[in-house]
Enzyme design. Structure first.
Site, PDB file in Angstrom:
ATOM      1  N   CYS A  19     -46.428  28.921 -18.413  1.00 25.75           N
ATOM      2  CA  CYS A  19     -47.061  27.797 -17.719  1.00 25.75           C
ATOM      3  C   CYS A  19     -48.559  27.697 -17.970  1.00 25.75           C
ATOM      4  O   CYS A  19     -49.079  26.613 -18.184  1.00 25.75           O
ATOM      5  CB  CYS A  19     -46.759  27.857 -16.225  1.00 25.75           C
ATOM      6  SG  CYS A  19     -46.822  29.496 -15.496  1.00 25.75           S
TER       7      CYS A  19
ATOM      8  N   VAL B 240     -41.030  13.999 -16.835  1.00 25.50           N
ATOM      9  CA  VAL B 240     -39.966  13.069 -16.469  1.00 25.50           C
ATOM     10  C   VAL B 240     -39.163  13.562 -15.268  1.00 25.50           C
ATOM     11  O   VAL B 240     -38.708  12.758 -14.448  1.00 25.50           O
ATOM     12  CB  VAL B 240     -39.048  12.794 -17.681  1.00 25.50           C
ATOM     13  CG1 VAL B 240     -38.271  14.044 -18.092  1.00 25.50           C
ATOM     14  CG2 VAL B 240     -38.096  11.639 -17.397  1.00 25.50           C
TER      15      VAL B 240
ATOM     16  N   CYS C 219     -44.962  32.391 -10.697  1.00 24.75           N
ATOM     17  CA  CYS C 219     -45.611  31.115 -10.381  1.00 24.75           C
ATOM     18  C   CYS C 219     -44.800  30.344  -9.350  1.00 24.75           C
ATOM     19  O   CYS C 219     -45.352  29.783  -8.400  1.00 24.75           O
ATOM     20  CB  CYS C 219     -45.787  30.294 -11.650  1.00 24.75           C
ATOM     21  SG  CYS C 219     -46.495  28.653 -11.378  1.00 24.75           S
TER      22      CYS C 219
END
Length: 372
Positions: free
Chosen positions: A205, A21, A107
């Site tokens: 992740c 979102v 990351c």
């Protein structure tokens, strides 16, 4: 909501579309502000595409649906090789050395704001990139750009972005950083975006929702050993020091010990030489407390960092309350940090991130603890 610039007509922004979102609303808001917006979906992990926990295909489908709804292009790119070389190998090396790394920070440094920015520049001819992170940027009259905490204190992600350079911050836009999370979901629902009620991603992740011990055991051999109290009594067995971190309470398998009080057990130390996990009772056990720390691998967003003797605040983990502290430089790459009050569960390998008010100054890696 505060606009990012007075006018943006014709400026091209490549938005990192994750299928969530936050990136969905980021793309919409930038379109509303007059930018030329395109999306870019990153695939960063090759393994386990058929794994029940791997949602990459579903995320790509959602990202495409959002881009179709907004009427913008969606590009895709595979950074799996870069991810393995620059993030995952670091992750394994740190665990092998007995530390607890934060791969999400690496990351952001190596993939989302380096490989992604390079691709957006070289292939897609971008003026800016944008991400759905809850941080803000501030452009100052003297030409400098600062990174600020997000408006939503509970979602602020500046801790994960402290390694960004001044140039990377200046090339990046963070539209949802000006909003509360509930406002982001309300905008997505109002616009009919499929991601409006999609739950936030959790976990590291590349591991996602998988069980951490199972995942790590595929890459590093476990070395079982003893669990000892701080007084040296053997009270159990651990499956591998790499599975445990300072301050950990759950998953120790030593509940209901005889001759102990009712206080819960915590990991208070890891003895690498003897392969022993040391535990103590109570969240403020003396072995768990630190008066300060040495921080190395320093990075400052504005290049120069805070002055010697500065009294600012630090976070030693995400969503932690600000810790007042005083800084002393031991050399160009090592900082001695003394806390105003003792702090529990400061963990080597994790990041220490420094703030002056709402400004994220930068930080480094916790190397050693100062006790006593």
């Amino acid at each position: 909501m505060t606009s990012i610039e007075p006018t943006h007509t014709g400026k091209k922004v490549i938005v990192g579309m994750s299928g969530g979102v936050d990136s969905s609303v980021s793309a919409y808001l930038l379109m509303q502000q007059g930018y030329q917006v395109e999306g870019l979906f990153m695939k960063n992990w090759e393994e386990d595409d058929n794994d029940e926990y791997c949602a990459a295909a579903e995320d790509l489908k959602d990202a495409q649906a959002v881009c179709d709804k907004l009427g913008i292009k969606l590009h895709t790119v595979n950074f799996a090789a870069e991810y393995w070389d620059n993030v995952f190998e670091y992750f394994l090396a740190e665990y092998k050395a007995g530390r607890t790394p934060n791969p999400d920070i690496m990351c952001n440094k190596e993939i989302k704001f380096k490989a992604f920015l390079d691709f957006a520049d070289d292939i897609l001819d971008a003026d800016y990139i944008a991400m759905g992170h809850y941080v803000r940027r501030r452009d100052n009259a003297d030409g400098t750009t600062q990174m600020l905490r997000g408006v939503d204190n509970n979602k602020d992600q500046s801790y994960f972005l402290y390694t960004l350079s001044h140039e990377q911050v200046a090339r990046s836009l963070f539209p949802v950083g000006e909003l509360e999370k509930h406002e982001v979901r309300e905008i997505a629902k109002k616009m009919g975006l499929i991601t409006h009620d999609k739950k936030d991603s959790t976990g590291i992740c590349f591991i996602g929702e998988r069980k951490f011990t199972e995942f790590l055991g595929n890459y590093l051999p476990a070395q079982p050993g003893n669990i000892e109290t701080a007084e040296g009594e053997v009270i159990g067995k651990h499956q591998g020091l790499m599975y445990h971190t300072l301050g950990q309470r759950k998953g120790l398998g030593i509940g209901g010990m005889k001759n102990s009080n009712d206080d819960p057990w915590y990991v208070v130390d890891k003895d690498l030489k003897r392969n022993v996990l040391v535990v103590g009772q109570g969240g403020h056990h003396p072995r768990l407390m630190s008066n300060g720390m040495l921080v190395n691998q320093l990075h400052w967003v504005d290049r120069k960092g805070p002055a010697e003797g500065s009294q600012i605040v630090v976070k030693t983990r995400y969503r932690q309350q600000d810790i007042p502290c005083t800084l002393t430089y031991l050399d160009d790459n090592t900082l001695k940090v003394v806390f105003d009050e003792p702090v529990a569960a400061v963990t080597p390998g994790q990041s220490a991130v420094f703030y002056d008010g709402e400004v994220c100054l930068g930080g480094g890696i916790i190397d050693q603890l100062i006790r006593g």
